[in-house]
Design a protein around this motif. Structure first.
Motif, PDB file in Angstrom:
ATOM      1  N   GLN A   1       0.657  -1.190   0.104  1.00  0.00           N
ATOM      2  CA  GLN A   1       0.025  -0.021   0.058  1.00  0.00           C
ATOM      3  C   GLN A   1       0.812   1.201   0.150  1.00  0.00           C
ATOM      4  OE1 GLN A   1      -3.268   0.879   0.029  1.00  0.00           O
ATOM      5  NE2 GLN A   1      -3.839  -1.353  -0.742  1.00  0.00           N
ATOM      6  N   ASN A   2       1.025   2.010  -1.135  1.00  0.00           N
ATOM      7  CA  ASN A   2       1.493   3.150  -1.215  1.00  0.00           C
ATOM      8  C   ASN A   2       0.773   4.289  -2.076  1.00  0.00           C
ATOM      9  OD1 ASN A   2       3.324   5.397  -1.315  1.00  0.00           O
ATOM     10  ND2 ASN A   2       5.259   4.096  -1.984  1.00  0.00           N
ATOM     11  N   PRO A   3      -0.281   4.906  -1.368  1.00  0.00           N
ATOM     12  CA  PRO A   3      -1.191   5.646  -1.941  1.00  0.00           C
ATOM     13  C   PRO A   3      -0.458   6.989  -2.497  1.00  0.00           C
ATOM     14  CG  PRO A   3      -2.136   5.370   0.264  1.00  0.00           C
ATOM     15  CD  PRO A   3      -0.800   4.620   0.107  1.00  0.00           C
ATOM     16  N   TYR A   4       0.382   7.422  -1.810  1.00  0.00           N
ATOM     17  CA  TYR A   4       1.253   8.690  -2.223  1.00  0.00           C
ATOM     18  C   TYR A   4       1.998   8.535  -3.457  1.00  0.00           C
ATOM     19  CZ  TYR A   4       0.569   9.726   2.809  1.00  0.00           C
ATOM     20  OH  TYR A   4       0.054   9.653   4.044  1.00  0.00           O
ATOM     21  N   ALA A   5       2.564   7.324  -3.696  1.00  0.00           N
ATOM     22  CA  ALA A   5       2.993   6.831  -5.152  1.00  0.00           C
ATOM     23  C   ALA A   5       2.227   7.150  -6.144  1.00  0.00           C
ATOM     24  CB  ALA A   5       3.893   5.488  -5.017  1.00  0.00           C
ATOM     25  N   ILE A   6       0.910   6.460  -5.996  1.00  0.00           N
ATOM     26  CA  ILE A   6      -0.352   6.397  -6.832  1.00  0.00           C
ATOM     27  C   ILE A   6      -0.652   7.823  -7.191  1.00  0.00           C
ATOM     28  CG2 ILE A   6      -2.321   5.806  -7.476  1.00  0.00           C
ATOM     29  CD1 ILE A   6      -0.037   3.465  -7.383  1.00  0.00           C
TER      30      ILE A   6
ATOM     31  N   MET B   1      -0.445  -4.448 -10.114  1.00  0.00           N
ATOM     32  CA  MET B   1       0.375  -4.482  -9.129  1.00  0.00           C
ATOM     33  C   MET B   1      -0.379  -5.097  -7.879  1.00  0.00           C
ATOM     34  SD  MET B   1       3.226  -3.312 -10.239  1.00  0.00           S
ATOM     35  CE  MET B   1       2.829  -3.999 -11.668  1.00  0.00           C
ATOM     36  N   ARG B   2      -1.514  -5.516  -7.824  1.00  0.00           N
ATOM     37  CA  ARG B   2      -2.378  -6.061  -6.652  1.00  0.00           C
ATOM     38  C   ARG B   2      -2.408  -5.012  -5.226  1.00  0.00           C
ATOM     39  NH1 ARG B   2      -0.206 -12.349  -6.249  1.00  0.00           N
ATOM     40  NH2 ARG B   2      -0.744 -12.883  -8.370  1.00  0.00           N
ATOM     41  N   ILE B   3      -2.865  -3.710  -5.675  1.00  0.00           N
ATOM     42  CA  ILE B   3      -2.763  -2.824  -4.940  1.00  0.00           C
ATOM     43  C   ILE B   3      -4.102  -2.012  -4.981  1.00  0.00           C
ATOM     44  CG2 ILE B   3      -0.458  -2.572  -4.643  1.00  0.00           C
ATOM     45  CD1 ILE B   3      -0.676   0.030  -6.441  1.00  0.00           C
ATOM     46  N   PHE B   4      -4.984  -2.179  -6.139  1.00  0.00           N
ATOM     47  CA  PHE B   4      -6.076  -1.321  -6.156  1.00  0.00           C
ATOM     48  C   PHE B   4      -7.102  -1.609  -5.200  1.00  0.00           C
ATOM     49  CE2 PHE B   4      -9.848   0.352  -8.222  1.00  0.00           C
ATOM     50  CZ  PHE B   4      -9.414   1.794  -8.817  1.00  0.00           C
ATOM     51  N   ASP B   5      -7.486  -0.661  -4.324  1.00  0.00           N
ATOM     52  CA  ASP B   5      -8.822  -0.781  -3.451  1.00  0.00           C
ATOM     53  C   ASP B   5      -8.992   0.692  -3.291  1.00  0.00           C
ATOM     54  OD1 ASP B   5      -7.046   0.644  -2.177  1.00  0.00           O
ATOM     55  OD2 ASP B   5      -6.458  -1.138  -0.332  1.00  0.00           O
ATOM     56  N   LEU B   6      -9.974   1.112  -2.241  1.00  0.00           N
ATOM     57  CA  LEU B   6     -10.829   2.225  -2.138  1.00  0.00           C
ATOM     58  C   LEU B   6      -9.821   3.381  -1.832  1.00  0.00           C
ATOM     59  CD1 LEU B   6     -13.395   3.955  -1.811  1.00  0.00           C
ATOM     60  CD2 LEU B   6     -13.453   3.334   0.712  1.00  0.00           C
ATOM     61  N   ARG B   7      -8.409   3.075  -0.953  1.00  0.00           N
ATOM     62  CA  ARG B   7      -7.646   4.054  -0.695  1.00  0.00           C
ATOM     63  C   ARG B   7      -6.762   4.326  -1.940  1.00  0.00           C
ATOM     64  NH1 ARG B   7      -3.556   2.512   3.642  1.00  0.00           N
ATOM     65  NH2 ARG B   7      -2.991   4.478   3.347  1.00  0.00           N
TER      66      ARG B   7
ATOM     67  N   ILE C   1      -9.099   6.560  -4.375  1.00  0.00           N
ATOM     68  CA  ILE C   1      -9.204   8.130  -3.795  1.00  0.00           C
ATOM     69  C   ILE C   1      -7.735   8.562  -4.268  1.00  0.00           C
ATOM     70  CG2 ILE C   1      -9.127   9.487  -1.897  1.00  0.00           C
ATOM     71  CD1 ILE C   1     -10.944   7.375  -0.690  1.00  0.00           C
ATOM     72  N   ALA C   2      -6.810   8.083  -4.048  1.00  0.00           N
ATOM     73  CA  ALA C   2      -5.260   8.502  -4.511  1.00  0.00           C
ATOM     74  C   ALA C   2      -5.426   8.949  -5.922  1.00  0.00           C
ATOM     75  CB  ALA C   2      -4.205   7.669  -4.171  1.00  0.00           C
ATOM     76  N   THR C   3      -5.858   7.875  -6.844  1.00  0.00           N
ATOM     77  CA  THR C   3      -6.068   8.147  -8.133  1.00  0.00           C
ATOM     78  C   THR C   3      -6.826   9.239  -8.664  1.00  0.00           C
ATOM     79  OG1 THR C   3      -5.765   5.909  -8.453  1.00  0.00           O
ATOM     80  CG2 THR C   3      -6.715   7.169 -10.367  1.00  0.00           C
TER      81      THR C   3
END
Length: 326
Positions: free
Chosen positions: A135-140, A171-177, A180-182
Motif C-alpha cells: 500500500q503506497n497511496p502517495y506513489a499512486i 500490482m495487486r494494490i487497487f482498493d478504495l484508498r 481515492i489517491a487516483t
C-alpha cells in the motif's frame, strides 16, 4: 578467431550500446544538417505551452531531444536492473530502442511531445512497479498527478491514465484508498492551475484534430508509415513469441511484463485511432518493441539470435537511408 558466441555477447554488452548510440547520434545530426527534419506542429496541449515550443527549433532542440532519447535508454536499463523485468541482465533492448527511432528523423531531430511522453511513461512505470503488493497511496497520487499535469502540455497523456489504473490492478494494490489517491491525483493539477490563476476556463484549448504535419511528400509519408508499421509488426510478433515464457514467470514478473504489454497495445491503438496525432505515440511504441525484442533475443540467444539483431539494424538503417534520400 571470433565465434558466434562472441558476436552475441558483444551485441548484448555496453559496447554495442555505445556503438549504436554513436551511430544514431551521427545519423540524426547528418539528417538535421541536410534539412531532413520537418517541424512537428505539436500544438495539442490543454492550455500550457506545447512541448515543441519549449525550445526554438535548431541545434539546441536537437541536442536536448537526443539527450532525452539516451535518457529513455538508460531508464529502460535501470527499470530492468531494478525489477528484473526480462529475467536477464542484457542491455540489448536499449540499443535497439535507439535503432528503431533512427529512421524517422523528425522524432529524433527535435524536442517534441512524443519524447517527453515516453520519458514520463517510464518514470511512472518505475514508480508503479515499486508499489507491487504493497500500500503506497502517495506513489499512486504522484503518478496520476504527473499524468494529469502533463496533459496540459499534450492531450495524449490523458489516454494513458486508464493504462495506469489497470497497472494498479496488475500490482495487486487497487482498493478504495488507491482509487481515492487516483482521483485526487487527477484533480489536483487543474485545481492548482485554476486556483492560482495560471489558467482560467476560457484559456483551455481543446484538441484540434488536424494533421500534425502541414506538408509532407507522399514518399516521406510512405517511408514513415512503413517504419511505424514495421515496429508494430515486430512488437506484436515478438510478444507472441515471448508469451509462453512470460506465463511461466512468477506473478510479480508477469505483472511487470503485463504493464508494458498494455502500454504497447495502447500505443498501437492510439496510432491508428488518433491518426492526426500519431507521431506522438511512436517513441513509446518503439520503447515497448525494443523491450520485447530484447526479451526475445535473450530467450533464443543460443540460436544464432545475432542474425536477427543484425537484420533489424540493417533494415532500419536502410529505412533511414531511404528517408534522407527522398
Amino acid at each position: 578467431m571470433i565465434g558466434e558466441r562472441d558476436i552475441s555477447r558483444f551485441l548484448h554488452s555496453r559496447y554495442a550500446l555505445i556503438a549504436f548510440s554513436l551511430i544514431v547520434m551521427l545519423t540524426t545530426y547528418l539528417a538535421s544538417s541536410w534539412g531532413k527534419v520537418t517541424p512537428i506542429l505539436d500544438n495539442k496541449g490543454l492550455g500550457l505551452t506545447p512541448i515543441n515550443q519549449w525550445i526554438e527549433p535548431g541545434r539546441l532542440s536537437l541536442s536536448v531531444n537526443i539527450f532525452l532519447n539516451f535518457l529513455i535508454a538508460l531508464l529502460m536499463i535501470y527499470i530492468n536492473k531494478t525489477f528484473n523485468v526480462l529475467r536477464s541482465p542484457t542491455i540489448l533492448f536499449a540499443g535497439l530502442f535507439l535503432i528503431l527511432q533512427m529512421p524517422i528523423t523528425d522524432i529524433m531531430g527535435q524536442l517534441y511531445g512524443g519524447t517527453m511522453l515516453c520519458v514520463v511513461m517510464l518514470l511512472c512505470s518505475f514508480i508503479l512497479f515499486s508499489t507491487y503488493n504493497g500500500q503506497n497511496p502517495y506513489a499512486i497520487f504522484l503518478i496520476f498527478s504527473i499524468l494529469s499535469f502533463s496533459s496540459f502540455f499534450q492531450y495524449a497523456f490523458i489516454f494513458y491514465i486508464p493504462v495506469f489504473v489497470l497497472g494498479c490492478m496488475q500490482m495487486r494494490i487497487f482498493d478504495l484508498r488507491i482509487a481515492i489517491a487516483t482521483a485526487l491525483g487527477i484533480i489536483t493539477p487543474p485545481w492548482i492551475l485554476f486556483g492560482f490563476g495560471i489558467l482560467d476556463v476560457h484559456s483551455i484549448v481543446f484538441p484540434q484534430f488536424i494533421g500534425i504535419y502541414e506538408q509532407l511528400s507522399i514518399h516521406e509519408v510512405l517511408q514513415m508509415l512503413i517504419a511505424i508499421g514495421l515496429s508494430i509488426f515486430v512488437c506484436i510478433g515478438s510478444w507472441l513469441a515471448n508469451i509462453v515464457n512470460i506465463i511461466s514467470y512468477n506473478a510479480k514478473t508477469r505483472a511487470y511484463n503485463g504493464v508494458f504489454a498494455i502500454l504497447a497495445l495502447t500505443s498501437i491503438l492510439l496510432i491508428m485511432a488518433d491518426y492526426t496525432n500519431y507521431i506522438i505515440y511512436v517513441p513509446m511504441l518503439n520503447c515497448c518493441t525494443a523491450l520485447q525484442l530484447g526479451h526475445l533475443f535473450t530467450i533464443y540467444e543460443a540460436r544464432r539470435s545475432y542474425i536477427g539483431i543484425i537484420a533489424i539494424f540493417v533494415v532500419y538503417l536502410g529505412l533511414y537511408i531511404w528517408g534522407v534520400w527522398i
